[in-house]
Design an enzyme around this catalytic site. Structure first.
Site, PDB file in Angstrom:
ATOM      1  CB  CYS A  66     -16.533 -16.341  -8.675  1.00  0.00           C
ATOM      2  SG  CYS A  66     -15.923 -15.196  -7.426  1.00  0.00           S
TER       3      CYS A  66
ATOM      4  CG  HIS B  75       8.225  -8.107  -1.478  1.00  0.00           C
ATOM      5  ND1 HIS B  75       8.935  -7.054  -0.957  1.00  0.00           N
ATOM      6  CD2 HIS B  75       8.641  -9.217  -0.811  1.00  0.00           C
ATOM      7  CE1 HIS B  75       9.754  -7.501  -0.015  1.00  0.00           C
ATOM      8  NE2 HIS B  75       9.603  -8.816   0.086  1.00  0.00           N
TER       9      HIS B  75
HETATM   10  C1  BJW Z   1      18.286   4.880  -3.544  1.00  0.00           C
HETATM   11  C2  BJW Z   1      17.811   5.857  -4.443  1.00  0.00           C
HETATM   12  C3  BJW Z   1      18.456   5.943  -5.705  1.00  0.00           C
HETATM   13  C4  BJW Z   1      16.613   5.964  -2.678  1.00  0.00           C
HETATM   14  N1  BJW Z   1      19.466   5.088  -5.982  1.00  0.00           N
HETATM   15  N2  BJW Z   1      19.310   4.075  -3.843  1.00  0.00           N
HETATM   16  C5  BJW Z   1      13.275 -12.279  10.165  1.00  0.00           C
HETATM   17  C6  BJW Z   1      13.677 -11.338  11.089  1.00  0.00           C
HETATM   18  C7  BJW Z   1      12.834 -10.273  11.404  1.00  0.00           C
HETATM   19  C8  BJW Z   1      11.585 -10.134  10.824  1.00  0.00           C
HETATM   20  C9  BJW Z   1      11.191 -11.071   9.913  1.00  0.00           C
HETATM   21  C10 BJW Z   1      12.026 -12.119   9.591  1.00  0.00           C
HETATM   22  N3  BJW Z   1      11.382 -12.873   8.660  1.00  0.00           N
HETATM   23  C11 BJW Z   1      10.185 -12.320   8.381  1.00  0.00           C
HETATM   24  C12 BJW Z   1      10.034 -11.230   9.146  1.00  0.00           C
HETATM   25  C13 BJW Z   1       8.828 -10.364   9.131  1.00  0.00           C
HETATM   26  C14 BJW Z   1       8.805  -9.392   7.961  1.00  0.00           C
HETATM   27  C15 BJW Z   1       9.991  -8.427   8.078  1.00  0.00           C
HETATM   28  O1  BJW Z   1      10.989  -8.529   7.402  1.00  0.00           O
HETATM   29  N4  BJW Z   1       9.883  -7.431   8.916  1.00  0.00           N
HETATM   30  C16 BJW Z   1      10.956  -6.447   9.054  1.00  0.00           C
HETATM   31  C17 BJW Z   1      10.439  -5.054   8.655  1.00  0.00           C
HETATM   32  C18 BJW Z   1      11.483  -6.515  10.446  1.00  0.00           C
HETATM   33  N5  BJW Z   1       8.820 -10.081   6.689  1.00  0.00           N
HETATM   34  C19 BJW Z   1       7.700 -10.594   6.169  1.00  0.00           C
HETATM   35  O2  BJW Z   1       6.644 -10.559   6.778  1.00  0.00           O
HETATM   36  C20 BJW Z   1       7.804 -11.244   4.808  1.00  0.00           C
HETATM   37  N6  BJW Z   1       7.216 -12.543   4.856  1.00  0.00           N
HETATM   38  C21 BJW Z   1       7.847 -13.588   5.363  1.00  0.00           C
HETATM   39  O3  BJW Z   1       9.005 -13.529   5.727  1.00  0.00           O
HETATM   40  O4  BJW Z   1       7.081 -14.733   5.430  1.00  0.00           O
HETATM   41  C22 BJW Z   1       7.498 -15.766   6.320  1.00  0.00           C
HETATM   42  C23 BJW Z   1       7.231 -15.311   7.731  1.00  0.00           C
HETATM   43  C24 BJW Z   1       6.047 -14.695   8.054  1.00  0.00           C
HETATM   44  C25 BJW Z   1       5.809 -14.293   9.369  1.00  0.00           C
HETATM   45  C26 BJW Z   1       6.775 -14.477  10.336  1.00  0.00           C
HETATM   46  C27 BJW Z   1       7.990 -15.080   9.995  1.00  0.00           C
HETATM   47  C28 BJW Z   1       8.196 -15.520   8.677  1.00  0.00           C
HETATM   48  C29 BJW Z   1       6.975 -10.455   3.797  1.00  0.00           C
HETATM   49  C30 BJW Z   1       7.541  -9.108   3.554  1.00  0.00           C
HETATM   50  C31 BJW Z   1       6.610  -8.325   2.617  1.00  0.00           C
HETATM   51  C32 BJW Z   1       7.073  -6.886   2.461  1.00  0.00           C
HETATM   52  N7  BJW Z   1       6.031  -6.171   1.825  1.00  0.00           N
HETATM   53  C33 BJW Z   1       6.278  -4.780   1.404  1.00  0.00           C
HETATM   54  C34 BJW Z   1       4.984  -4.233   0.779  1.00  0.00           C
HETATM   55  C35 BJW Z   1       4.775  -4.892  -0.607  1.00  0.00           C
HETATM   56  C36 BJW Z   1       3.493  -4.468  -1.225  1.00  0.00           C
HETATM   57  C37 BJW Z   1       3.495  -3.045  -1.624  1.00  0.00           C
HETATM   58  O5  BJW Z   1       4.286  -2.634  -2.489  1.00  0.00           O
HETATM   59  O6  BJW Z   1       2.681  -2.316  -1.061  1.00  0.00           O
HETATM   60  O7  BJW Z   1       7.354  -4.743   0.451  1.00  0.00           O
HETATM   61  S1  BJW Z   1       6.888  -3.724   2.718  1.00  0.00           S
HETATM   62  C38 BJW Z   1       7.977  -2.790   1.699  1.00  0.00           C
HETATM   63  O8  BJW Z   1       9.359  -3.016   2.117  1.00  0.00           O
HETATM   64  C39 BJW Z   1       7.850  -3.398   0.296  1.00  0.00           C
HETATM   65  C40 BJW Z   1       9.285  -3.420  -0.159  1.00  0.00           C
HETATM   66  O9  BJW Z   1       9.444  -4.355  -1.209  1.00  0.00           O
HETATM   67  C41 BJW Z   1      10.033  -3.763   1.100  1.00  0.00           C
HETATM   68  C42 BJW Z   1      11.489  -3.402   1.052  1.00  0.00           C
HETATM   69  O10 BJW Z   1      11.653  -2.005   0.931  1.00  0.00           O
HETATM   70  P1  BJW Z   1      12.823  -1.439   0.009  1.00  0.00           P
HETATM   71  O11 BJW Z   1      12.599  -1.839  -1.384  1.00  0.00           O
HETATM   72  O12 BJW Z   1      14.113  -1.777   0.604  1.00  0.00           O
HETATM   73  O13 BJW Z   1      12.525   0.145   0.049  1.00  0.00           O
HETATM   74  P2  BJW Z   1      12.929   1.224   1.174  1.00  0.00           P
HETATM   75  O14 BJW Z   1      12.083   2.398   0.989  1.00  0.00           O
HETATM   76  O15 BJW Z   1      12.954   0.609   2.522  1.00  0.00           O
HETATM   77  O16 BJW Z   1      14.448   1.587   0.812  1.00  0.00           O
HETATM   78  C43 BJW Z   1      14.804   2.288  -0.359  1.00  0.00           C
HETATM   79  C44 BJW Z   1      16.322   2.414  -0.361  1.00  0.00           C
HETATM   80  O17 BJW Z   1      16.728   2.992  -1.586  1.00  0.00           O
HETATM   81  C45 BJW Z   1      16.864   3.304   0.747  1.00  0.00           C
HETATM   82  O18 BJW Z   1      18.001   2.672   1.324  1.00  0.00           O
HETATM   83  C46 BJW Z   1      17.268   4.583   0.028  1.00  0.00           C
HETATM   84  O19 BJW Z   1      18.376   5.226   0.642  1.00  0.00           O
HETATM   85  C47 BJW Z   1      17.635   4.055  -1.328  1.00  0.00           C
HETATM   86  N8  BJW Z   1      17.517   4.980  -2.461  1.00  0.00           N
HETATM   87  N9  BJW Z   1      16.779   6.510  -3.881  1.00  0.00           N
HETATM   88  C48 BJW Z   1      19.865   4.188  -5.047  1.00  0.00           C
HETATM   89  N10 BJW Z   1      18.061   6.809  -6.626  1.00  0.00           N
END
Ligand code: BJW
Length: 256
Positions: A159, A127
């Site tokens: 730029c 990301h």
């Molecule tokens: C602990 C803990 C401790 C706490 N020890 N554990 C297929 C199906 C459905 C949807 C899609 C699909 N393909 C694409 C999509 C759309 C979309 C998507 O996935 N949507 C879903 C939400 C449904 N994906 C995209 O758009 C991606 N692009 C893409 O696929 O391009 C092609 C495409 C485009 C359009 C259509 C189709 C295809 C891009 C995704 C970009 C995500 N961006 C973000 C923001 C990044 C910038 C920023 O930082 O601001 O990325 S969103 C946010 O979520 C961020 C994270 O990297 C990402 C994941 O979150 P993460 O890391 O899992 O964090 P949390 O908070 O969710 O979870 C934390 C976990 O830790 C929890 O479980 C806690 O319990 C645990 N925890 N403390 C261990 N100490």
């Protein structure tokens, strides 16, 4: 107290020749960086903000000053935080595995750069990075200086025309091609897949465990809470990454 780690997980780590790790915000939580969706965390980013207002290209075009200020605040937090024992254990695991001739690939969804700071080398930022910003006009990339920023939004120092956006991947945007190629190659060849501190709901990263499993890898999840991956994983280690990872790597590789 050191958490007890089940012996099948220790054996899987010891025997692995090619490891892929996917990390999410949970791995940086113990460094003080807020997660996105953690239900137990009142400071979780999406508990306080609608992602559609801040983490899409449309939101940035609508209000670049607001989005710049939000990422400036996040950058500030990232630069103030240090890697925790979970990051360090993953860097140590990579060194041990590669020294023994094995392969190790770290695919992180985090944009904070803490894995690299901890010493991880083969890291792919799925990301992007909050530390590098890009001009919307000339596409030049700029390493960000520490906040506070002099203006909101920032203008390109090269730029002078375009405004800078954070080098992160927003919803609906493609992931960096180089990271996807690296992920594809590593997932095809791995025998052990670790999912650490991610809610496993954002694609394509959420699909990686399924891909690795289809190629015969053992899947281990390390998370404080259950996720959609928990039922599919061969082993689920529930707890904090900063406690479980050092215990797991220590049990697998330390003498006595
Ligand atoms: C602990 C803990 C401790 C706490 N020890 N554990 C297929 C199906 C459905 C949807 C899609 C699909 N393909 C694409 C999509 C759309 C979309 C998507 O996935 N949507 C879903 C939400 C449904 N994906 C995209 O758009 C991606 N692009 C893409 O696929 O391009 C092609 C495409 C485009 C359009 C259509 C189709 C295809 C891009 C995704 C970009 C995500 N961006 C973000 C923001 C990044 C910038 C920023 O930082 O601001 O990325 S969103 C946010 O979520 C961020 C994270 O990297 C990402 C994941 O979150 P993460 O890391 O899992 O964090 P949390 O908070 O969710 O979870 C934390 C976990 O830790 C929890 O479980 C806690 O319990 C645990 N925890 N403390 C261990 N100490």
């Amino acid at each position: 107290m050191t958490p007890a780690v089940p012996s099948p997980a220790i054996g899987a780590l010891r025997d692995a020749r090619s490891i892929v790790v996917v990390t999410g915000a949970g791995v940086s939580a113990e460094s003080g960086i807020p997660t996105f969706r953690d239900k137990a965390d009142p400071d979780a980013l999406w508990a306080k903000h609608d992602p559609m207002d801040l983490a899409t290209a449309e939101a940035f075009m609508r209000d670049p000053a607001l989005v710049t200020r939000w990422y400036e605040w996040r950058l500030c937090r990232c630069t103030a935080c240090r890697p925790n024992p979970g990051h360090v254990a993953l860097a140590r695991l990579e060194a041990l595995v590669t020294r023994a001739g094995g392969a190790f690939t770290l695919l992180t969804q985090n944009v904070d750069g803490l894995h690299q700071e901890a010493g991880s080398r083969n890291v792919h930022e799925l990301h992007g990075s909050i530390r590098v910003w890009r001009c919307l006009s000339c596409a030049t990339e700029h390493p960000m200086p520490d906040p506070p920023f002099r203006e909101h939004p920032l203008h390109c120092p090269r730029c002078g025309k375009g405004i800078l956006r954070p080098g992160v991947v927003w919803f609906g945007e493609m992931l960096p091609e180089s990271a996807l190629v690296a992920a594809d190659r590593a997932l095809t060849n791995c025998d052990l897949f670790l999912s650490v501190g991610t809610s496993a709901v954002v694609y394509p990263a959420a699909a990686f465990a399924h891909g690795a499993r289809a190629h015969g890898a053992t899947v281990i999840e390390i998370n404080r809470d259950p996720t959609p991956l928990t039922k599919l994983a061969d082993l689920s280690l529930m707890g904090k990454a900063g406690e479980i990872l050092p215990a797991l790597v220590g049990e697998a590789f330390d003498e006595g």
